[in-house]
Design a protein around this motif. Structure first.
Motif, PDB file in Angstrom:
ATOM      1  N   LEU A 182     -67.094 125.838  64.414  1.00  0.00           N
ATOM      2  CA  LEU A 182     -68.458 125.552  64.009  1.00  0.00           C
ATOM      3  C   LEU A 182     -68.976 126.444  62.871  1.00  0.00           C
ATOM      4  CD1 LEU A 182     -69.924 123.197  65.034  1.00  0.00           C
ATOM      5  CD2 LEU A 182     -71.084 124.605  66.714  1.00  0.00           C
ATOM      6  N   PRO A 183     -68.830 127.727  62.970  1.00  0.00           N
ATOM      7  CA  PRO A 183     -69.362 128.565  61.883  1.00  0.00           C
ATOM      8  C   PRO A 183     -68.761 128.216  60.524  1.00  0.00           C
ATOM      9  CG  PRO A 183     -68.810 129.918  63.744  1.00  0.00           C
ATOM     10  CD  PRO A 183     -68.305 128.553  64.053  1.00  0.00           C
ATOM     11  N   VAL A 184     -67.463 127.980  60.507  1.00  0.00           N
ATOM     12  CA  VAL A 184     -66.860 127.645  59.212  1.00  0.00           C
ATOM     13  C   VAL A 184     -67.426 126.338  58.689  1.00  0.00           C
ATOM     14  CG1 VAL A 184     -64.726 126.990  58.077  1.00  0.00           C
ATOM     15  CG2 VAL A 184     -64.745 128.890  59.650  1.00  0.00           C
ATOM     16  N   ALA A 236     -72.903 124.305  53.816  1.00  0.00           N
ATOM     17  CA  ALA A 236     -73.974 124.881  53.010  1.00  0.00           C
ATOM     18  C   ALA A 236     -73.728 124.565  51.542  1.00  0.00           C
ATOM     19  CB  ALA A 236     -74.037 126.394  53.217  1.00  0.00           C
ATOM     20  N   VAL A 237     -72.463 124.347  51.228  1.00  0.00           N
ATOM     21  CA  VAL A 237     -72.144 124.023  49.849  1.00  0.00           C
ATOM     22  C   VAL A 237     -72.261 122.529  49.601  1.00  0.00           C
ATOM     23  CG1 VAL A 237     -70.390 124.178  48.071  1.00  0.00           C
ATOM     24  CG2 VAL A 237     -70.598 125.969  49.788  1.00  0.00           C
ATOM     25  N   ILE A 287     -76.353 118.944  64.816  1.00  0.00           N
ATOM     26  CA  ILE A 287     -77.069 119.971  64.076  1.00  0.00           C
ATOM     27  C   ILE A 287     -77.306 119.548  62.637  1.00  0.00           C
ATOM     28  CG2 ILE A 287     -76.446 121.934  65.470  1.00  0.00           C
ATOM     29  CD1 ILE A 287     -74.144 122.492  63.754  1.00  0.00           C
ATOM     30  N   ILE A 289     -70.305 125.160  59.284  1.00  0.00           N
ATOM     31  CA  ILE A 289     -71.656 125.423  58.820  1.00  0.00           C
ATOM     32  C   ILE A 289     -71.635 126.001  57.417  1.00  0.00           C
ATOM     33  CG2 ILE A 289     -73.677 126.880  59.196  1.00  0.00           C
ATOM     34  CD1 ILE A 289     -73.021 126.662  62.190  1.00  0.00           C
ATOM     35  N   VAL A 290     -70.734 126.959  57.224  1.00  0.00           N
ATOM     36  CA  VAL A 290     -70.661 127.584  55.907  1.00  0.00           C
ATOM     37  C   VAL A 290     -70.271 126.568  54.845  1.00  0.00           C
ATOM     38  CG1 VAL A 290     -69.343 129.218  54.543  1.00  0.00           C
ATOM     39  CG2 VAL A 290     -70.159 129.862  56.802  1.00  0.00           C
ATOM     40  N   VAL A 291     -69.252 125.777  55.185  1.00  0.00           N
ATOM     41  CA  VAL A 291     -68.790 124.792  54.201  1.00  0.00           C
ATOM     42  C   VAL A 291     -69.895 123.813  53.862  1.00  0.00           C
ATOM     43  CG1 VAL A 291     -67.272 122.821  53.928  1.00  0.00           C
ATOM     44  CG2 VAL A 291     -66.374 124.959  54.797  1.00  0.00           C
TER      45      VAL A 291
END
Lengths: 321, 379, 422
Positions: free
Chosen positions: C266-268, C274-275, C359, C270-272
């Protein structure tokens, strides 16, 4: 009175494919201090007999009928709890086939022996240790096997431990189920000698189950030959193995199939065919499909186990006539 | 005797951790660079807008140039990529996470490390408590199932296990909240404490009251998988010869089951339990969000929600400015936790010395994909 | 309330007439027919008469009203062209007839008409109710008057304050006189806008949730099966290769595996995101990227055992290449396990996608159950007790998971004979 008397014991397996008749009316007796050898091919019901006597049929098996009398008292109708406390291991114990798998791998030998001992005969630790040590020595092992885990012991050592455990409560009857089959010949010889010694020293009654006729001959006083869930011949060692030869054709052919050391043979004798399917056993005498002496009567009527001479019984129409 | 093995594993863990941090660093860098540049343009634009009246066009152009360069320098965007990745990684490894603008800890601190340090125990509390209850209930039921395979308990619970297999915990949370919080006001709607929190003994009761529904939700979904796994392992063991031999020796069923069987079946079950506990630390982003539980998940959710993955601190020119990573608090914290599970079922705390080497083959076969998925689904 | 998503492509008017935040119509069974279900009257009795350049088209809509709450509106829809004088009258069960609409429309080209009659008929409603009121109507009453309450209420004193429903058969008679060379009127429909709608109600925009739920089935299956198949296939190959080649290859592959396994999904994601917002297939790709680690360990340990088998040794002695041994001897042994894994991986994939969509990081152009739940949360469905928005999608996710779990667990039991209970 016989130590152990079995009358018409029946054990059937209720599988999804049908009812397999593992034991179909087996009767015999065992005297005190005597060794009865039980012989037969794979699947004839020998091991089933062992589990039946301990009242522990392998699921989905069930004892359908018959009686087992120990010192004259019927034991099969005891409740599971009672049987467990009074009979199992106390008065009838078993040495298992493939002892490599019969010891719990996560407990030390000492723990397993102590557990069994303490459960049946609660006693002081020192006294228990004493007894355990005695039997361990009796089977020819040193005491430091007690500290070990089963996987740290060799096959022969494990078998001896299992024997020690079967004996140390000094039961009335010890059932040995193929105790040497999984071992190499040298160890086999050692174990057989051990059993003979123990038999002499402890005056226990043994039931010795095997498919190896040679070892059977060494150890047993009397022999019971089984075929397809039934006993086909019972006799003394001399009567079966002696010069006169056994009565039942099956036994004769079994003996004939054993290679002789001192005779040159071009072709090994064997019994043609395969053991019958116990889901639907053949009508009449169960051996008739493979028997060279089979007659019409054999194909229709099942021969009863009758005495042909004192101490010698056989179930064959040809013999009985 | 196992020290060498343990040390080797620890070195592996450390190395893997470093590698992961570098990967994260590279990942975040790419993300941040794009958004940062966009933000810089915005900011500079904003600064220009207020000055358009007062300055001439060339002055404005120069101003824009200046300010852009200023910010680029400020955020080290002028340094080569590799160097930036390297320094970010180093900073993360030394747990220097910088400050956050949008979140403060309960003590008003803005340092990300403080915020995270505060949030982690809360996450652990919630999820680990749930997992522990899970395990206890699950193993107990699994054993009962194995005793009478094919019986009514076994079939019923197996059915339930399959029904619950694809159930998202956060969805169940939503439904239960609708039911038990809004329809029937049995539980509070979220958070860890009431506002304002009561004092004294009531404080703890209030806390438990808030803890109850999330834990209940987790347990209701979670324990089936463990029960099923335990059942399979125990069932497999019960068919072994030595169990039959133990019974033949006249030992009572309780001793056979709880002594011989469970002792043998323990390694895979313990592995499962330990893995579950460790995975539970990872928490659940969504789950916490739904319950507004102030743990790691909520922080991450807030970060996402803010939309700006990068914040920086204003003022205090004398202090070096660091940047708060997006998920920065989240990922580096998660990574070591994710990795610290035992790689194989090394029985770390066996009482007996001559323990057989981890039954790798057997343990692996039973800790099969269903477990993995089941365990992953829990988190 | 958020803007409906662009790119949904459909005719936006399809849900225009639906009530918003309406529950399923079968709720009426439990509430004793309190609410009016939405009904689309599409087959009126139509009559046509032509007289030279003008035509007279009549339509009669029949509607049986047996509820407590009045319909929210009566919406007339048709396609027409020409100069049209449209007259709509309502015939109530108590025999009273009122005019709802009498208007002229000038349509120079083919136009889709949508006429909410409630608004048009406010004055008529006032006129109708006036005789039963004591005294003049206050401005407040005038402004808050809902014409439908009047039309569907019994005509008696106090009908404005405490309306009693007038149940029975209603007729809505439409008479249109068209003038013009190519004038026509067709496709006449009357929508009785209700409080409750359909099988699973509607969401905040009035969209039918049942349709959404059904639409989600194919996406869930697609995501689940593709992700499961690809990730398990990759994982199995990886594990077998690692096991077979052993040595440094094994060590390297396992280290890579460790790294991948430790990265939280999940965190990855989310980060991806964001781009860039991941599209549907990118999402599947990313899930595969994380899920392949699942079977690797077990497959590797099985592979290690298989490698020691005599037939593998024999094959090697015969000169078989590594690839051949892997594909001919080892993989076939793993196929049953692989299938069981795939079956059991599907629910995981479906739930992961749902989580990601929830999300808001999912592909908004695709109707998945996760997206529906995302909309639900974004519009505060839980707070408003709109269970019909929240329960069905989740239930369907669970159902799909359950189906594959049944299959997978059954395969598990078959593969591992020790687990058989018969």
């Amino acid at each position: 009175m016989n130590k152990l008397e079995v009358r018409n014991l029946k054990l059937y397996y209720h599988t999804s494919k049908g009812v397999v008749r593992g034991l179909d009316g087996v009767s015999f007796h065992l005297d005190s201090g005597e060794t009865l050898g039980v012989v037969g091919e794979s699947g004839c019901g020998k091991t089933t007999l062992g589990t039946a006597l301990l009242n522990m049929p392998t699921p989905p098996g069930r004892i359908e009928d018959g009686q087992v009398l120990l010192d004259g008292k019927s034991i099969l109708q005891l409740s599971e709890g009672e049987f467990r406390r009074i009979i199992r291991w106390e008065r009838i114990s078993m040495v298992f086939q493939g002892a490599m798998n019969c010891l719990t791998p996560v407990y030390t030998v000492r723990k397993q022996m102590m557990e069994t001992l303490q459960y049946h005969r609660p006693m002081e630790i020192a006294e228990a240790e004493e007894r355990i040590r005695k039997y361990v020595n009796l089977v020819g092992l040193s005491e430091d096997v007690l500290r070990r885990y089963p996987h740290e012991l060799s096959g022969g050592m494990k078998q001896r431990i299992v024997i020690a455990m079967a004996l140390f409560l000094e039961p009335d009857v010890v059932i040995c189920d193929e105790p040497t089959t999984a071992l190499d010949v040298v160890v086999q010889a050692q174990i057989i000698n051990l059993l003979k010694d123990l038999k002499r020293q402890l005056h226990l009654s043994f039931i010795f189950i095997t498919h190896d006729l040679a070892t059977e001959a060494e150890v047993s006083d009397r022999i019971m030959v089984m075929y397809a869930g039934k006993a086909v011949e019972i006799g003394t060692n001399e009567q079966i193995y002696g010069t006169q030869g056994p009565a039942h054709p099956y036994t004769r052919m079994l003996l004939a199939a054993t290679p002789r050391l001192h005779r040159k043979v071009d072709q090994l004798a064997f019994i043609p065919g395969t053991p019958p399917d116990l889901l639907e056993p053949p009508a009449g005498c169960r051996f008739h499909p493979r028997c060279p002496l089979a007659s019409a009567r054999c194909r229709q009527e099942e021969p009863p186990l009758e005495t042909i001479e004192p101490g010698h019984q056989a179930a064959c129409w040809e013999v009985l006539s | 005797m196992y020290w060498k093995y343990a040390v080797r594993r620890l070195i592996h863990v450390a190395l893997t951790y470093v590698v992961i941090i570098f990967i994260f660093s590279a990942l975040f860098n790419t993300v941040m660079e794009t958004t940062l540049r966009a933000q810089i343009t915005e900011r500079v634009q904003g600064e220009i807008v207020s000055r358009t009246q007062r300055m001439a066009p060339e002055q404005l152009a120069r101003f824009r140039e200046e300010r852009t360069q200023h910010y680029i320098k400020l955020y080290h965007l002028d340094e080569p990529v590799a160097l930036r990745i390297f320094w970010r990684a180093v900073r993360t490894l030394s747990f220097d996470f910088g400050n956050s603008t949008i979140i403060t800890s309960s003590s008003g601190e803005r340092k990300v490390s403080v915020i995270v340090a505060e949030a982690i125990p809360r996450t652990i509390l919630l999820f680990t408590v749930a997992v522990l209850i899970d395990i206890v209930v699950g193993v107990a039921i699994g054993i009962k199932q194995a005793q009478k395979p094919g019986g009514s308990l076994d079939r019923a619970t197996s059915m339930a296990t399959m029904v619950v297999y694809g159930l998202p915990t956060w969805w169940l949370a939503m439904v239960l909240i609708m039911l038990l919080v809004y329809k029937i006001a049995l539980f509070p709607s979220g958070g860890m404490h009431s506002v304002p929190p009561p004092s004294g003994f009531a404080y703890y009761l209030d806390f438990l009251h808030h803890l109850a529904l999330p834990v209940l939700t987790l347990v209701v979904v979670g324990f089936w998988g463990r029960a099923y796994l335990t059942r399979n392992i125990v069932l497999g063991t019960l068919q072994e010869d030595f169990i039959m031999a133990a019974r033949a020796r006249g030992l009572p069923e309780s001793k056979v089951l709880y002594g011989h069987t469970m002792r043998t079946a323990a390694p895979p079950i313990v592995t499962m339990a330990t893995l579950s506990i460790l995975f539970s630390i990872g928490g659940g982003l969504i789950f916490e969000g739904i319950f507004s539980w102030p743990g790691m998940g909520r922080i991450a959710a807030t970060e996402i929600g803010a939309g700006h993955p990068v914040q920086h601190t204003h003022g205090h020119r004398n202090r070096r400015r660091h940047q708060a990573d997006p998920g920065g608090p989240f990922a580096p914290a998660m990574a070591p936790l994710q990795m610290s599970r035992p790689q194989e079922s090394v029985p770390a705390r066996s009482r007996t010395r001559h323990r057989p080497p981890p039954a790798a083959g057997r343990a692996k076969k039973t800790a099969s994909f269903p477990t993995r998925t089941a365990v992953t689904l829990i988190s | 309330m958020q803007h409906p998503r662009p790119g949904l492509g459909e005719n936006i008017t399809y849900w225009e007439d639906n009530p918003k935040n309406a529950g399923p119509s079968w709720v009426n069974w439990f509430t004793g027919n309190r609410n009016t279900p939405q009904v689309f009257l599409r087959h009126p009795e139509v009559g046509e008469e032509k007289k030279g350049d003008s035509q007279r088209v009549t339509a009669v809509f029949r509607y049986r009203y047996s509820y407590s709450a009045p319909p929210k509106d009566l919406i007339y829809r048709a396609t027409a062209k020409g100069i049209m004088n449209l007259r709509v009258r309502l015939l109530r069960p108590d025999g009273k007839e009122l005019g709802l609409l009498d208007k002229v429309y000038v349509l120079n080209s083919e136009t889709d008409l949508r006429i909410p009659l409630g608004k048009e008929a406010v004055n008529r409603a006032l006129e109708f109710a006036q005789p039963y009121q004591k005294g003049a109507l206050t401005t407040a009453t005038r402004e808050t008057l809902r014409s439908m309450s009047v039309f569907f209420a019994q005509a008696r004193p106090g009908m404005l304050q405490r309306p009693v429903p007038l149940r029975g058969p209603y007729e809505i008679k439409v008479t249109a006189v068209l003038v013009g060379k190519d004038a026509f009127l067709r496709g006449q429909q009357l929508v009785v806008a209700g409080d409750v709608f359909g099988l699973l109600g509607t969401d905040s925009w009035g969209r039918d949730i049942w349709s959404g739920a059904i639409a989600g089935v194919k996406w869930a299956l697609l995501i689940g099966l593709v992700t499961a198949a690809v990730s398990v296939a990759v994982g199995v190959l990886y594990g077998v290769a690692s096991a077979y080649f052993g040595g440094w290859v094994d060590a390297l592959l396992m280290r890579i595996y460790d790294v991948f396994q430790s990265i939280p999904f999940l965190p990855v994601l989310i980060v991806v995101s964001a781009v860039f917002k991941p599209s549907f297939w990118v999402l599947i790709f990313m899930m595969c990227l994380f899920f392949w680690v699942g079977p690797v360990r077990t497959v590797r340990s099985i592979g290690l055992q298989l490698r020691e088998e005599t037939y593998v040794e024999a094959a090697r002695a015969l000169g078989a290449s590594g690839r051949r041994i892997i594909f001919q001897h080892m993989i076939p042994q793993l196929v049953p396990y692989a299938f069981a894994s795939m079956a059991l991986a599907v629910p995981g994939a479906v739930v992961s996608e749902a989580t990601v969509s929830l999300i808001g990081l999912g592909d908004a152009t695709v109707v998945t159950w996760g997206q529906i739940l995302h909309d639900a949360m974004a519009n505060g469905a839980a707070l408003q007790g709109m269970w019909w928005w929240i329960v069905p999608p989740g239930l369907l996710i669970a159902l799909m998971g359950m189906t594959f779990a049944f299959v997978g667990f059954a395969m598990d039991t078959i593969l591992n004979p020790k687990l058989r209970t018969r």
